[in-house]
Design a protein around this motif. Structure first.
Motif, PDB file in Angstrom:
ATOM      1  N   ALA A  59       7.022  28.179  72.339  1.00  0.00           N
ATOM      2  CA  ALA A  59       6.312  29.360  72.857  1.00  0.00           C
ATOM      3  C   ALA A  59       4.825  29.159  72.653  1.00  0.00           C
ATOM      4  N   PRO A  60       3.995  29.810  73.458  1.00  0.00           N
ATOM      5  CA  PRO A  60       2.550  29.801  73.200  1.00  0.00           C
ATOM      6  C   PRO A  60       2.242  30.531  71.890  1.00  0.00           C
ATOM      7  N   THR A  61       0.998  30.446  71.486  1.00  0.00           N
ATOM      8  CA  THR A  61       0.524  31.177  70.307  1.00  0.00           C
ATOM      9  C   THR A  61      -0.273  32.393  70.773  1.00  0.00           C
ATOM     10  N   TYR A  62       0.052  33.545  70.187  1.00  0.00           N
ATOM     11  CA  TYR A  62      -0.581  34.805  70.573  1.00  0.00           C
ATOM     12  C   TYR A  62      -1.352  35.382  69.385  1.00  0.00           C
ATOM     13  N   THR A  63      -2.275  36.305  69.684  1.00  0.00           N
ATOM     14  CA  THR A  63      -3.157  36.857  68.655  1.00  0.00           C
ATOM     15  C   THR A  63      -2.970  38.361  68.509  1.00  0.00           C
ATOM     16  N   ILE A  64      -3.016  38.814  67.253  1.00  0.00           N
ATOM     17  CA  ILE A  64      -3.110  40.243  66.927  1.00  0.00           C
ATOM     18  C   ILE A  64      -4.480  40.441  66.289  1.00  0.00           C
ATOM     19  N   LEU A  65      -5.288  41.329  66.836  1.00  0.00           N
ATOM     20  CA  LEU A  65      -6.661  41.518  66.370  1.00  0.00           C
ATOM     21  C   LEU A  65      -6.896  42.968  65.978  1.00  0.00           C
ATOM     22  N   ASN A  66      -7.339  43.181  64.737  1.00  0.00           N
ATOM     23  CA  ASN A  66      -7.660  44.526  64.273  1.00  0.00           C
ATOM     24  C   ASN A  66      -9.129  44.828  64.532  1.00  0.00           C
ATOM     25  N   TYR A  72      10.837  29.602  75.517  1.00  0.00           N
ATOM     26  CA  TYR A  72      11.709  28.826  76.400  1.00  0.00           C
ATOM     27  C   TYR A  72      12.231  27.595  75.650  1.00  0.00           C
ATOM     28  N   ASN A  73      13.280  27.008  76.179  1.00  0.00           N
ATOM     29  CA  ASN A  73      13.669  25.650  75.824  1.00  0.00           C
ATOM     30  C   ASN A  73      14.216  24.977  77.074  1.00  0.00           C
ATOM     31  N   THR A  74      14.727  23.789  76.938  1.00  0.00           N
ATOM     32  CA  THR A  74      15.276  23.064  78.088  1.00  0.00           C
ATOM     33  C   THR A  74      16.701  22.622  77.778  1.00  0.00           C
ATOM     34  N   ALA A 101      -4.512  37.667  63.188  1.00  0.00           N
ATOM     35  CA  ALA A 101      -3.359  36.818  62.876  1.00  0.00           C
ATOM     36  C   ALA A 101      -2.804  36.289  64.194  1.00  0.00           C
ATOM     37  N   THR A 102      -2.080  35.199  64.117  1.00  0.00           N
ATOM     38  CA  THR A 102      -1.427  34.664  65.309  1.00  0.00           C
ATOM     39  C   THR A 102       0.080  34.711  65.121  1.00  0.00           C
ATOM     40  N   PHE A 103       0.801  34.729  66.243  1.00  0.00           N
ATOM     41  CA  PHE A 103       2.257  34.667  66.164  1.00  0.00           C
ATOM     42  C   PHE A 103       2.819  33.847  67.313  1.00  0.00           C
ATOM     43  N   THR A 104       4.005  33.348  67.113  1.00  0.00           N
ATOM     44  CA  THR A 104       4.716  32.599  68.134  1.00  0.00           C
ATOM     45  C   THR A 104       6.209  32.784  67.894  1.00  0.00           C
TER      46      THR A 104
END
Length: 211
Positions: free
Chosen positions: A89-96, A79-81, A181-184
């Motif tokens: 954006a929040p930070t999300y996780t990818i987990l193997n 999002y923006n304003t 790893a994390t992504f945003t």
């Protein structure tokens, strides 16, 4: 496990003696025997029921998709304003969770249905962060540039270690750190009123063979 090859050659020194050649890669998946001047052959059969892809010792063929066991979010947001054009954006996780390393690739970014007209300066990026020992292959990938979706997206993001922190079979087992790893999302857009947009990010996973 590393694939190793051992070749045993047995040859008769008298005319007419049968010759049999065996090649064993250590897993049994590529073993072969040549039957020459014989009428029967014995073939070893090793089976696994309920193979566990979180176990590095599981007898699943290398690079088989059955090694894939990865946890990713179901939904993400950005999002923006009107007063701040920078996208947050929040930070999300990818987990193997797998017993093998897995390569993660951004394989597509497509609109869900028909989105409203986008700002011409709309830019959206996918930002990936690994660890100090396992950095991202591409730390930032363009998804939208100047209001246009990047077509034919095929961007390797990172290769995650297995659930024992191993990128190769020779690596020592350790507490899993490099398997995540994390992504945003980042970017910017000028929007003086609220615009709702919806997309699907497609991630592709490839199991990495032990080497």
């Amino acid at each position: 496990m590393k694939k190793t090859a051992t070749i045993l050659l047995t040859a008769g020194i008298f005319l007419g003696t049968a010759a049999t050649i065996y090649a064993d890669d250590g897993t049994g998946s590529d073993s072969q025997q040549t039957i020459n001047a014989e009428t029967t052959a014995d073939i070893q059969v090793n089976g696994t029921l309920g193979a566990d892809n979180t176990n590095p010792e599981a007898t699943i063929p290398e690079e088989d998709s059955n090694w894939i066991n990865v946890t990713v979010p179901t939904k993400t947001i950005f999002y923006n304003t009107a007063s701040d054009k920078n996208i947050s954006a929040p930070t999300y996780t990818i987990l193997n969770n797998s017993g093998r390393p897995v390569t993660v690739t951004a394989n597509g970014f497509t609109p869900e249905g028909t989105n409203p007209t986008l700002p011409e300066d709309f830019t959206l990026k996918l930002d990936v962060t690994g660890t100090a020992q396992n950095v991202a292959t591409n730390a930032s990938t363009n998804l939208i540039s100047e209001g246009t979706i990047v077509s034919s997206l095929n961007a390797p993001l990172i290769t995650l270690a297995n659930n024992r922190n191993q990128l190769q079979s020779s690596d020592p087992e350790a507490t899993a750190i490099n398997n995540a790893a994390t992504f945003t999302y980042s970017g910017s857009a000028t929007a003086l009123s609220q615009i709702n947009v919806n997309y699907t990010l497609n991630l592709k996973f490839d199991a990495v063979s032990w080497n």
